[in-house]
Design a protein around this motif. Structure first.
Motif, PDB file in Angstrom:
ATOM      1  N   LEU A  83       0.864  -1.174   0.000  1.00 18.09           N
ATOM      2  CA  LEU A  83       0.000   0.000   0.000  1.00 18.09           C
ATOM      3  C   LEU A  83       0.904   1.228   0.000  1.00 18.09           C
ATOM      4  O   LEU A  83       1.785   1.349   0.853  1.00 18.09           O
ATOM      5  CB  LEU A  83      -0.888   0.004   1.249  1.00 18.09           C
ATOM      6  CG  LEU A  83      -1.769   1.239   1.474  1.00 18.09           C
ATOM      7  CD1 LEU A  83      -2.782   1.404   0.342  1.00 18.09           C
ATOM      8  CD2 LEU A  83      -2.495   1.123   2.811  1.00 18.09           C
ATOM      9  N   GLN A 102      -9.456   6.491   6.467  1.00 17.31           N
ATOM     10  CA  GLN A 102      -9.230   5.435   5.489  1.00 17.31           C
ATOM     11  C   GLN A 102      -7.943   4.668   5.807  1.00 17.31           C
ATOM     12  O   GLN A 102      -7.898   3.444   5.696  1.00 17.31           O
ATOM     13  CB  GLN A 102      -9.176   5.990   4.067  1.00 17.31           C
ATOM     14  CG  GLN A 102      -9.046   4.881   3.032  1.00 17.31           C
ATOM     15  CD  GLN A 102      -8.986   5.373   1.608  1.00 17.31           C
ATOM     16  OE1 GLN A 102      -8.710   6.538   1.350  1.00 17.31           O
ATOM     17  NE2 GLN A 102      -9.225   4.488   0.666  1.00 17.31           N
ATOM     18  N   LEU A 158      -6.224  -5.349  -1.068  1.00 15.04           N
ATOM     19  CA  LEU A 158      -5.617  -4.147  -1.652  1.00 15.04           C
ATOM     20  C   LEU A 158      -6.039  -3.946  -3.103  1.00 15.04           C
ATOM     21  O   LEU A 158      -6.279  -2.820  -3.526  1.00 15.04           O
ATOM     22  CB  LEU A 158      -4.094  -4.198  -1.533  1.00 15.04           C
ATOM     23  CG  LEU A 158      -3.543  -4.032  -0.120  1.00 15.04           C
ATOM     24  CD1 LEU A 158      -2.034  -4.242  -0.109  1.00 15.04           C
ATOM     25  CD2 LEU A 158      -3.896  -2.674   0.460  1.00 15.04           C
ATOM     26  N   LYS A 175      -7.794  -3.692   8.679  1.00 14.64           N
ATOM     27  CA  LYS A 175      -8.144  -4.817   7.807  1.00 14.64           C
ATOM     28  C   LYS A 175      -6.916  -5.669   7.496  1.00 14.64           C
ATOM     29  O   LYS A 175      -6.974  -6.902   7.571  1.00 14.64           O
ATOM     30  CB  LYS A 175      -8.778  -4.292   6.515  1.00 14.64           C
ATOM     31  CG  LYS A 175      -9.188  -5.362   5.556  1.00 14.64           C
ATOM     32  CD  LYS A 175     -10.351  -6.167   6.066  1.00 14.64           C
ATOM     33  CE  LYS A 175     -10.845  -7.125   4.995  1.00 14.64           C
ATOM     34  NZ  LYS A 175     -11.923  -7.965   5.465  1.00 14.64           N
ATOM     35  N   LEU A 176      -5.800  -5.023   7.153  1.00 13.15           N
ATOM     36  CA  LEU A 176      -4.580  -5.782   6.847  1.00 13.15           C
ATOM     37  C   LEU A 176      -4.117  -6.606   8.039  1.00 13.15           C
ATOM     38  O   LEU A 176      -3.664  -7.742   7.884  1.00 13.15           O
ATOM     39  CB  LEU A 176      -3.465  -4.835   6.382  1.00 13.15           C
ATOM     40  CG  LEU A 176      -3.631  -4.260   4.975  1.00 13.15           C
ATOM     41  CD1 LEU A 176      -2.605  -3.165   4.724  1.00 13.15           C
ATOM     42  CD2 LEU A 176      -3.540  -5.351   3.921  1.00 13.15           C
ATOM     43  N   MET A 215      -9.328  -2.306  -3.176  1.00 10.92           N
ATOM     44  CA  MET A 215      -9.429  -1.028  -2.475  1.00 10.92           C
ATOM     45  C   MET A 215      -9.259   0.114  -3.476  1.00 10.92           C
ATOM     46  O   MET A 215      -8.369   0.068  -4.326  1.00 10.92           O
ATOM     47  CB  MET A 215      -8.327  -0.962  -1.418  1.00 10.92           C
ATOM     48  CG  MET A 215      -8.387   0.182  -0.487  1.00 10.92           C
ATOM     49  SD  MET A 215      -7.044   0.004   0.746  1.00 10.92           S
ATOM     50  CE  MET A 215      -6.765   1.714   1.121  1.00 10.92           C
ATOM     51  N   LYS A 241      -8.571   2.328   8.752  1.00 11.99           N
ATOM     52  CA  LYS A 241      -9.384   1.185   8.339  1.00 11.99           C
ATOM     53  C   LYS A 241      -8.557   0.182   7.532  1.00 11.99           C
ATOM     54  O   LYS A 241      -8.686  -1.028   7.712  1.00 11.99           O
ATOM     55  CB  LYS A 241     -10.590   1.648   7.520  1.00 11.99           C
ATOM     56  CG  LYS A 241     -11.683   2.279   8.362  1.00 11.99           C
ATOM     57  CD  LYS A 241     -12.863   2.698   7.499  1.00 11.99           C
ATOM     58  CE  LYS A 241     -13.975   3.293   8.344  1.00 11.99           C
ATOM     59  NZ  LYS A 241     -15.115   3.732   7.517  1.00 11.99           N
ATOM     60  N   ALA A 242      -7.725   0.689   6.631  1.00 20.26           N
ATOM     61  CA  ALA A 242      -6.879  -0.195   5.825  1.00 20.26           C
ATOM     62  C   ALA A 242      -5.916  -0.977   6.718  1.00 20.26           C
ATOM     63  O   ALA A 242      -5.750  -2.191   6.551  1.00 20.26           O
ATOM     64  CB  ALA A 242      -6.108   0.607   4.778  1.00 20.26           C
ATOM     65  N   VAL A 257      -2.986   5.734  -0.502  1.00 20.44           N
ATOM     66  CA  VAL A 257      -3.770   6.594   0.380  1.00 20.44           C
ATOM     67  C   VAL A 257      -2.914   7.813   0.690  1.00 20.44           C
ATOM     68  O   VAL A 257      -1.685   7.752   0.653  1.00 20.44           O
ATOM     69  CB  VAL A 257      -4.215   5.903   1.699  1.00 20.44           C
ATOM     70  CG1 VAL A 257      -5.184   4.777   1.428  1.00 20.44           C
ATOM     71  CG2 VAL A 257      -3.030   5.413   2.498  1.00 20.44           C
TER      72      VAL A 257
END
Length: 179
Positions: free
Chosen positions: A95, A150, A171, A157-158, A174, A153-154, A130
């Motif tokens: 990311l 964001q 990803l 989740k990861l 996303m 949250k990412a 992001v």
């Protein structure tokens, strides 16, 4: 614990790979930074640090995903490309986190910077970016607040995912942030 890790205004202060186990659930690894400024790290990047980071990625198959933090105002340099190539070589989903987003106030300039950085890095099209700023004030824009949310949250989740394949799916699905 408060002084476990500190950020420095002066590049080149990290001179080892710092690895942190967080509750046995996930691991953070902070590698030495590099810079256009000559310092202990930049002088030994190709001969010492690049092979060390490569070996770390090779010998840690449990790495599910990586974050590549880049100052949105900085031009891509050869070392940036080398790092992205290492993630790609080891098939680690990544990311792109564009930091210091608050420094660019013009929307079109921000969009141009994002396009240029992604292009110059050879950023894999399936992986998003992001924008992030740590600057907090009542004057923070709505977009900056949304960016922080964001990002959180990412990360959440990861952390919850169990494999690289799951991270890759997450990803690749996303959406990258608009400017």
């Amino acid at each position: 614990i408060k002084k476990l890790v500190q950020a420095s205004r002066k590049p080149g202060k990290t001179t080892c790979v710092d690895v942190f186990d967080v509750n046995g659930r996930f691991t953070l690894a902070d590698t030495p930074g590099y810079s256009v400024v000559k310092n202990k790290v930049s002088e030994k990047w190709d001969s010492h640090w690049l092979p060390l980071v490569d070996a770390f990625m090779e010998k840690t198959p449990w790495i599910q995903a990586g974050l590549f933090l880049m100052d949105i105002g900085k031009d891509v340099d050869p070392v940036d490309k080398q790092i992205v190539q290492l993630f790609t070589k080891h098939r680690i989903p990544i990311l792109l986190v564009l930091t210091k987003d608050d420094k660019i106030v013009d929307r079109q300039h921000r969009m141009d910077r994002i396009k240029r950085i992604r292009k110059d890095l050879g950023w894999p099209s399936e992986f998003p970016h992001v924008r992030y700023t740590s600057f907090k004030s009542n004057r923070s824009s709505k977009n900056q607040r949304v960016s922080r949310i964001q990002m959180r949250k990412a990360l959440a989740k990861l952390i919850a995912l169990e494999s690289r394949d799951q991270a890759r799916l997450f990803l690749s699905g996303m959406e990258s942030e608009a400017a």
